[in-house]
Every structure is written in C-alpha cells, then in structure tokens.
Design a protein around this motif. Structure first.
Motif, mmCIF file in Angstrom:
data_model
loop_
_atom_site.group_PDB
_atom_site.id
_atom_site.type_symbol
_atom_site.label_atom_id
_atom_site.label_comp_id
_atom_site.label_asym_id
_atom_site.label_seq_id
_atom_site.Cartn_x
_atom_site.Cartn_y
_atom_site.Cartn_z
ATOM 1 N N GLU A 4 -11.443 6.884 -0.131
ATOM 2 C CA GLU A 4 -10.834 5.627 -0.552
ATOM 3 C C GLU A 4 -10.673 5.562 -2.063
ATOM 4 N N GLU B 234 -2.338 1.751 6.635
ATOM 5 C CA GLU B 234 -2.354 0.898 7.822
ATOM 6 C C GLU B 234 -2.353 -0.577 7.447
ATOM 7 N N GLN C 161 -6.550 3.962 5.767
ATOM 8 C CA GLN C 161 -6.678 2.522 5.992
ATOM 9 C C GLN C 161 -5.787 1.733 5.035
#
Length: 359
Positions: free
Chosen positions: A216, A264, A261
């Motif tokens: 991340e 998404e 993520q």
C-alpha cells in the motif's frame, strides 16, 4: 508538453520498434485469457448477443501483432460459443501518434486466417486519448485494454523539481511526489470509468490489465526497479556532462502502479461499473513470448528488458532531452545495470486483471 506528444511507442518494424519488442506484452495478453473468456461467456449468457451490430474496442492497442492476437482470440470465443452475428465492429484505439499504418498492414492476414468477410467484421483505427470521449452514448458492448491504463493522462502537476534524480515514485521520493501521482491516477482512472460508462450499454463488459504494486505504501518497497535503474543511468550521464541536471530534475514518467484495493475503491466510488472478476499474476521482466522458458543468461535477459523499455520510452526521452541524448548509449548502459540486477534477483511485474460490468 502535451501528453499525446510525449507518450508513444517506437514506430516501424526495425530492431528498436515496439512491434518487434513487445514479447512481454504478448505474455501478459495471453495470461488475461481465462478472465476474458469467462467475461465474454457470461455476457453472452446473461445479456444475449446483439441481433444487429456488436461494437468492441481495444483501448491503447499500440502497434504490432499483439492487437490482432486479441481480436483473433475473441473471434475464436464467439465461434466456440456458436455466436451468430450480423456485424461486428472492432475499433483499435490509441493516441494519434501511434503507428496505425503498422496495424493496417496486418489486418489482411487476420481476414485471411479467420476467413471472415470484411462486410461482417469491420476493423477501424480510432485515434484519440481514452481519457476523452470516443463513442456515442450507449453504443459500446465490450472494451479490452492491456497494459495501458497505468499510463496517466499527464505528468502529475506540482512535482516541479521535488523528485530530483528520480523519474518516478522511488523509495527516496518526498511525500508530495507520492501524493501527486496518487491524485493524478485517481482523477484519470475515475474519468476513464465515467467516460466508458457513458459510452457503454447496460450490461456491457470491460476487461483491463495493468501493472500494480504489492504494498500500500509506495515508499516502503521499490516495485519499479526497472525505472529506478533508468533514473540511475540518466544521473550517471548528468555526472559526465552529457545531459543537463535541470533536464533530469524536470523529467518524470507519467505511469502509476496502483495498489489493488486502491483501484477497487476508485471503481466503487465512481459507480458506473461493478467489479465481477479479478486476478493477479506476475510476469518476469524478460518475458518474450513463452512463459515456460527459464531465464536466459543475465546479459541476454537484460537486452530483452532494455529493448522493451526503449520501445516504450525512447520518444519520451528524445522529446524531453533533445539531441544531446543518444539512446543507443542510454540503453547500453541501462542493459548493464539490468544484467547486474538480474544476476542477484529474478524480477517480475505484478499485474492485475479485472472484469467490469456496466450497471
């Protein structure tokens, strides 16, 4: 400088052309087949096939044989599913500077191989950025894009010379660089989805693959060492007086590799599409057409990597640095760095593929 004048693959079919140095992209395309197949099968089962005209597009098609490989595979799926169609319109989209002539020269071989009539399967070139409108409202049934959406519409604003010797998000980049890249991707990907949402029929599908990152926090790991080594190569040339320091400090590559993520969340927040399927896979840097072959020796592998990156970046480098930069020299140096890297670590691109359905 405008994005469309900076970004463009090496044209033609000589030794440095994209057409002859896109084996990596061919491997990526082949690895999207499972989700592509499932997406088309599901679309036909649930939405039916248009009685009149089916419209599909390859977004960021580039040049060379890979584009027609995608089209050929899709036509094979339709044949396997016994799809009857009156007409299929296939649009090959890329920026106006793309080598469309290279593609058009290959089209006849596609018609010969598939034994399909031109009147029933029409192939068109569609120049223009996919960050702008390309089709009328509610007219598009299917869109495919491989290794294109991670290219941004422009170099992020606000970088100025904050990134110095880096040319992308490196572990040594300041926080404002990561933030600028992240915000630009969020704007661009949201706009991309919104525009396709306007153009696509309800129930239409889209399959996208792009390079992502494994963590991340982009400052915690160098997932893009291939760009770091290009930056190191250019920095060496600054030290030798070949290129100007200010030119290097103002050069940044407009690519963003999102965390899964992160991508998404943008899809959910934008709201035009639902995420139906997703997958991740790795493709080694020196992939050249056969995913089962082992790595070559470091030198041969490094040349494959250097040729691929050159085919992608040479127009950008030439546009920014001008006549002072000699790309033969740049990529000879770069290949040596890649060879040293591969002798210690067999690196790969972390790739995401997603299937979306228009709500």
């Amino acid at each position: 400088m405008e994005f469309k004048k900076i970004i463009g693959m090496n044209a033609g079919d000589d030794r440095t052309s994209y057409a002859n140095n896109s084996g990596l992209q061919r491997v990526v395309v082949s690895k999207t087949w499972p989700i592509l197949d499932e997406t088309l099968e599901d679309m036909i089962e649930k939405e039916g096939f248009p009685e009149c005209c089916f419209k599909m597009v390859d977004l960021g098609c580039a040049s060379g044989p890979n584009t027609l490989l995608v089209i050929s595979h899709i036509m094979d799926i339709f044949q396997d599913l016994s799809v009857r169609f009156q007409e299929i319109q296939i649009f090959l989209n890329d920026l106006p500077e793309n080598d469309f002539n290279n593609l058009f020269k290959l089209v006849q071989s596609f018609y010969d191989e598939k034994a399909v009539e031109r009147s029933r399967c029409c192939i068109y070139g569609l120049p223009g950025s996919f960050y702008g409108r390309l089709f009328p409202d509610r007219s598009l049934h299917f869109a495919y894009s491989s290794y294109s959406v991670h290219w941004l519409s422009q170099v992020p604003e606000g970088l100025d010379k904050h990134n110095k010797e880096n040319i992308y998000m490196a572990t040594t980049s300041p926080r404002e660089v990561f933030e600028a890249y992240g915000k630009q991707f969020q704007r661009d990907f949201s706009k991309f989805l919104s525009l396709r949402g306007e153009e696509m029929v309800s129930g239409g599908r889209m399959v996208l693959s792009f390079i992502g990152r494994t963590v991340e926090d982009p400052s915690s790991m160098d997932d893009n060492a291939y760009l770091t080594m290009l930056a190191e190569t250019l920095d060496e040339m600054v030290a030798e007086g070949i290129i100007r320091k200010d030119d290097l400090h103002s050069f940044n590559v407009p690519i963003y590799t999102p965390f899964q993520q992160e991508a998404e969340a943008i899809i959910i927040n934008e709201g035009s599409f639902e995420l139906c399927k997703k997958d991740v896979f790795r493709v080694r840097w020196d992939a050249h057409g056969n995913t089962h072959e082992p790595f070559f020796d470091e030198k041969e592998s490094a040349n494959l990597v250097a040729n691929c990156i050159r085919a992608l970046s040479e127009p950008m480098l030439a546009s920014h640095f001008g006549s002072c930069i000699k790309c033969d020299d740049v990529f000879e140096r770069y290949a040596n760095k890649v060879a040293a890297h591969l002798s210690k670590q067999k690196s790969s691109y972390y790739t995401m593929v997603i299937s979306l359905r228009r709500k």
